[in-house]
Design an enzyme around this catalytic site. Structure first.
Site, PDB file in Angstrom:
ATOM      1  CG  ASN A   1      -1.829   1.131   1.328  1.00 52.81           C
ATOM      2  OD1 ASN A   1      -1.743   2.072   0.543  1.00 52.81           O
ATOM      3  ND2 ASN A   1      -2.732   1.082   2.290  1.00 52.81           N
TER       4      ASN A   1
ATOM      5  CG  ASN B   1      -6.545  10.917   9.668  1.00 51.30           C
ATOM      6  OD1 ASN B   1      -7.150  11.672  10.441  1.00 51.30           O
ATOM      7  ND2 ASN B   1      -5.491  11.297   8.977  1.00 51.30           N
TER       8      ASN B   1
ATOM      9  NE  ARG C   1      -8.846  13.275   2.370  1.00 51.64           N
ATOM     10  CZ  ARG C   1      -8.812  11.941   2.420  1.00 51.64           C
ATOM     11  NH1 ARG C   1      -9.919  11.251   2.624  1.00 51.64           N
ATOM     12  NH2 ARG C   1      -7.677  11.301   2.245  1.00 51.64           N
TER      13      ARG C   1
ATOM     14  CG  HIS D   1     -12.246   4.330   2.743  1.00 54.02           C
ATOM     15  ND1 HIS D   1     -12.908   5.384   3.346  1.00 54.02           N
ATOM     16  CD2 HIS D   1     -10.938   4.536   2.945  1.00 54.02           C
ATOM     17  CE1 HIS D   1     -12.026   6.204   3.884  1.00 54.02           C
ATOM     18  NE2 HIS D   1     -10.814   5.712   3.658  1.00 54.02           N
TER      19      HIS D   1
ATOM     20  NE  ARG E   1      -5.986   1.947  -0.291  1.00 53.67           N
ATOM     21  CZ  ARG E   1      -5.920   3.107   0.340  1.00 53.67           C
ATOM     22  NH1 ARG E   1      -4.792   3.499   0.910  1.00 53.67           N
ATOM     23  NH2 ARG E   1      -6.970   3.870   0.430  1.00 53.67           N
TER      24      ARG E   1
ATOM     25  CG  ASP F   1      -5.657  10.484  17.999  1.00 49.74           C
ATOM     26  OD1 ASP F   1      -6.646   9.970  18.582  1.00 49.74           O
ATOM     27  OD2 ASP F   1      -4.609   9.849  17.762  1.00 49.74           O
ATOM     28  CG  MET F   2     -12.704  10.165  18.295  1.00 45.15           C
ATOM     29  SD  MET F   2     -13.531  11.777  18.137  1.00 45.15           S
ATOM     30  CE  MET F   2     -14.068  11.763  16.437  1.00 45.15           C
TER      31      MET F   2
ATOM     32  CG  HIS G   1     -13.546   3.039   6.428  1.00 46.38           C
ATOM     33  ND1 HIS G   1     -12.848   1.864   6.235  1.00 46.38           N
ATOM     34  CD2 HIS G   1     -12.612   3.998   6.600  1.00 46.38           C
ATOM     35  CE1 HIS G   1     -11.553   2.103   6.305  1.00 46.38           C
ATOM     36  NE2 HIS G   1     -11.377   3.404   6.514  1.00 46.38           N
TER      37      HIS G   1
ATOM     38  CD  GLU H   1      -8.697  -0.332   4.106  1.00 42.81           C
ATOM     39  OE1 GLU H   1      -8.252   0.127   5.180  1.00 42.81           O
ATOM     40  OE2 GLU H   1      -8.904   0.363   3.115  1.00 42.81           O
TER      41      GLU H   1
ATOM     42  N   GLY I   1     -14.143   4.088  14.307  1.00 41.10           N
ATOM     43  CA  GLY I   1     -15.321   3.223  14.394  1.00 41.10           C
ATOM     44  C   GLY I   1     -15.104   2.014  15.289  1.00 41.10           C
ATOM     45  CD  GLU I   2     -11.498  -1.609  13.370  1.00 38.11           C
ATOM     46  OE1 GLU I   2     -10.512  -2.014  14.010  1.00 38.11           O
ATOM     47  OE2 GLU I   2     -11.521  -1.580  12.121  1.00 38.11           O
TER      48      GLU I   2
HETATM   49  P1  AMP Z   1      -7.268   4.737  10.635  1.00 37.94           P
HETATM   50  O1  AMP Z   1      -7.182   5.779   9.567  1.00 37.94           O
HETATM   51  O2  AMP Z   1      -8.351   3.715  10.389  1.00 37.94           O
HETATM   52  O3  AMP Z   1      -5.956   4.110  11.001  1.00 37.94           O
HETATM   53  O4  AMP Z   1      -7.764   5.512  11.957  1.00 37.94           O
HETATM   54  C1  AMP Z   1      -6.919   6.434  12.614  1.00 37.94           C
HETATM   55  C2  AMP Z   1      -7.719   7.226  13.619  1.00 37.94           C
HETATM   56  O5  AMP Z   1      -8.390   6.356  14.535  1.00 37.94           O
HETATM   57  C3  AMP Z   1      -6.880   8.123  14.521  1.00 37.94           C
HETATM   58  O6  AMP Z   1      -6.630   9.362  13.897  1.00 37.94           O
HETATM   59  C4  AMP Z   1      -7.768   8.301  15.743  1.00 37.94           C
HETATM   60  O7  AMP Z   1      -8.638   9.396  15.545  1.00 37.94           O
HETATM   61  C5  AMP Z   1      -8.622   7.046  15.753  1.00 37.94           C
HETATM   62  N1  AMP Z   1      -8.321   6.146  16.874  1.00 37.94           N
HETATM   63  C6  AMP Z   1      -7.380   5.192  16.929  1.00 37.94           C
HETATM   64  N2  AMP Z   1      -7.408   4.573  18.124  1.00 37.94           N
HETATM   65  C7  AMP Z   1      -8.395   5.155  18.842  1.00 37.94           C
HETATM   66  C8  AMP Z   1      -8.922   4.970  20.156  1.00 37.94           C
HETATM   67  N3  AMP Z   1      -8.448   4.042  20.989  1.00 37.94           N
HETATM   68  N4  AMP Z   1      -9.944   5.770  20.550  1.00 37.94           N
HETATM   69  C9  AMP Z   1     -10.443   6.707  19.713  1.00 37.94           C
HETATM   70  N5  AMP Z   1      -9.999   6.923  18.466  1.00 37.94           N
HETATM   71  C10 AMP Z   1      -8.981   6.169  18.029  1.00 37.94           C
END
Ligand code: AMP
Length: 403
Positions: free
Chosen positions: A12, A216, A246, A185, A96, A287-288, A213, A389, A337-338
């Site tokens: 990727n 970020n 975005r 995605h 990818r 970052d959430m 999904h 993915e 989401g996870e």
């Molecule tokens: P991804 O692009 O799927 O790798 O998601 C990255 C984003 O997931 C990060 O910028 C965070 O906002 C969020 N994230 C990752 N771990 C956690 C967590 N434990 N609690 C809340 N948000 C998370």
């Protein structure tokens, strides 16, 4: 390919990074995983974990000039564990590729004509396709005899009906410039919608799923009987949900306004909407976890950013409920989401009349497994379904080279 070739290397290649996984397709075992970051800078970093060898993560820092050098460094790491690219057990390399346009709706074995077509799509994916192409060329040079397969982020959305895929703009102009909604995605939406059906004990053809999904980058899709019928990203990954950096949906007139009134250039507006908007533009953090921490401390800007994020998410759940008519499941996936229970809780709050609810104790469970978080009485299953993915790309690649 020999009879013993059961491994697929998934690459990727992003604009300044390469993520990779070497997967044994007998059982989906990860043999090695890794990431090269900050390619082109003095402080590039390669993190390689030889899972098959049971080894610890190895990290190397130092300038890696380009994708060519990055892939060579990855190949050297794999070779050090006896998993080199020259291995007869390697069946194929799966790449990818972000934008497949209208032409590529299936995984495709890459030849010169395919590469030329992926190049022709650079104007609609200027941030992504060039890096994907470089990754493919370098991998081809290293193993010219090996099948290289492109798995497109757009492919799963090719089943969208014309009325969902077409923008309501002048048809001639749109067609002349290939302007339409492609969606992204796709490998994640395909994988998660299938896994959600399995979680319900059903065949994908029997269920209607809204996939959220939320990483970020973030996108929603409406999947009816295993086929995508609508998705929130469009010509580019900018449309739709509020994302890390975005904006998602904005009135297109915002761009004319920024140009005419604020005097910004097209490139500046591009950077503003893709890199300086969304959560980071609203509150300074994307970052959430950090946003939730600030909310807990009473930070108003973080609160507003969260509320805008949730409001947009709810609008898409409502819209896709209407598009699908009957919703069997809402599936949350990707980093936010996870992992972010408060996001799932807030997105579904108040939707009881639509048959959707979240059980607080189920929602609080942390797990890597697909799981239901809705109470038994709810008509619609709400689920957390971790995406994968890389496995999806490996499976599609392997299936194609064995066809
Ligand atoms: P991804 O692009 O799927 O790798 O998601 C990255 C984003 O997931 C990060 O910028 C965070 O906002 C969020 N994230 C990752 N771990 C956690 C967590 N434990 N609690 C809340 N948000 C998370």
């Amino acid at each position: 390919m020999t009879a013993t070739a059961t491994r697929v290397l998934v690459l990727n290649s992003g604009s300044s990074s390469v993520k990779y996984q070497l997967i044994d397709m007998n059982d989906g075992t990860r043999l090695a995983v890794g990431l090269v970051e900050r390619i082109g800078e003095q402080t590039s970093r390669l993190a390689h974990t030889p899972l098959a060898a049971g080894g610890d993560k190895r990290e190397t820092e130092g300038a890696i000039a380009d994708h060519d050098a990055a892939l060579k460094a990855v190949a050297a790491e794999l070779a050090a564990d006896g998993l080199g690219l020259d291995s007869p057990q390697l069946a194929a390399i799966g790449h990818r590729v972000v934008h497949g346009g209208l032409k590529f709706t299936e995984p495709t074995v890459i030849d010169d004509a395919v590469l030329t077509e992926i190049e022709r799509l650079v104007p609609v994916a200027p941030l992504h396709n060039p890096a994907n192409i470089t990754g493919i060329r370098t991998a081809q040079a290293m193993r010219p005899d090996l099948p290289q397969v492109a798995v497109f982020d757009t492919a799963f959305h090719a089943t969208m009906p014309e009325y969902a895929a077409r923008y309501a703009i002048d048809v001639e102009t749109a067609d002349a410039h290939r302007i339409r909604r492609y969606g992204f995605h796709g490998t994640s939406h395909a994988y998660v919608s299938r896994k959600t059906a399995a979680l319900l004990g059903k065949d994908p053809s029997e269920v209607n799923v809204i996939v959220l999904h939320l990483g970020n980058g973030a996108s929603a899709s409406a999947v009816a009987g295993g086929r995508c019928v609508d998705t929130s990203m469009g010509l580019t990954p900018l449309e739709g949900l509020v994302m890390g950096t975005r904006s998602g949906d904005v009135d297109p007139a915002v761009t004319f306004h920024l140009k005419r009134v604020a005097g910004m250039s097209t490139d500046e507006i591009d950077v503003l909407l893709n890199k300086k908007s969304g959560l980071i533009g609203l509150c300074g953090d994307n970052d959430m976890r950090e946003i939730r921490r600030r909310i807990d401390e009473g930070d108003e800007r973080a609160r507003l950013a969260f509320d805008i994020y949730i409001h947009r998410l709810k609008k898409y759940i409502g819209a896709y409920s209407a598009v699908l008519g009957r919703v069997d499941a809402v599936a949350f996936t990707a980093g936010v989401g996870e992992n972010a229970a408060p996001v799932r809780e807030a997105a579904v709050a108040g939707l009881e009349e639509m048959g959707m609810a979240v059980d607080a104790s189920l929602n609080a469970v942390r797990s890597d497994e697909p799981r239901l978080i809705s109470p038994e009485y709810a008509r619609v299953a709400v689920a957390v379904v971790p995406t994968d993915e890389e496995l999806e790309i490996a499976q599609q690649t392997y299936a194609l080279v064995n066809a």
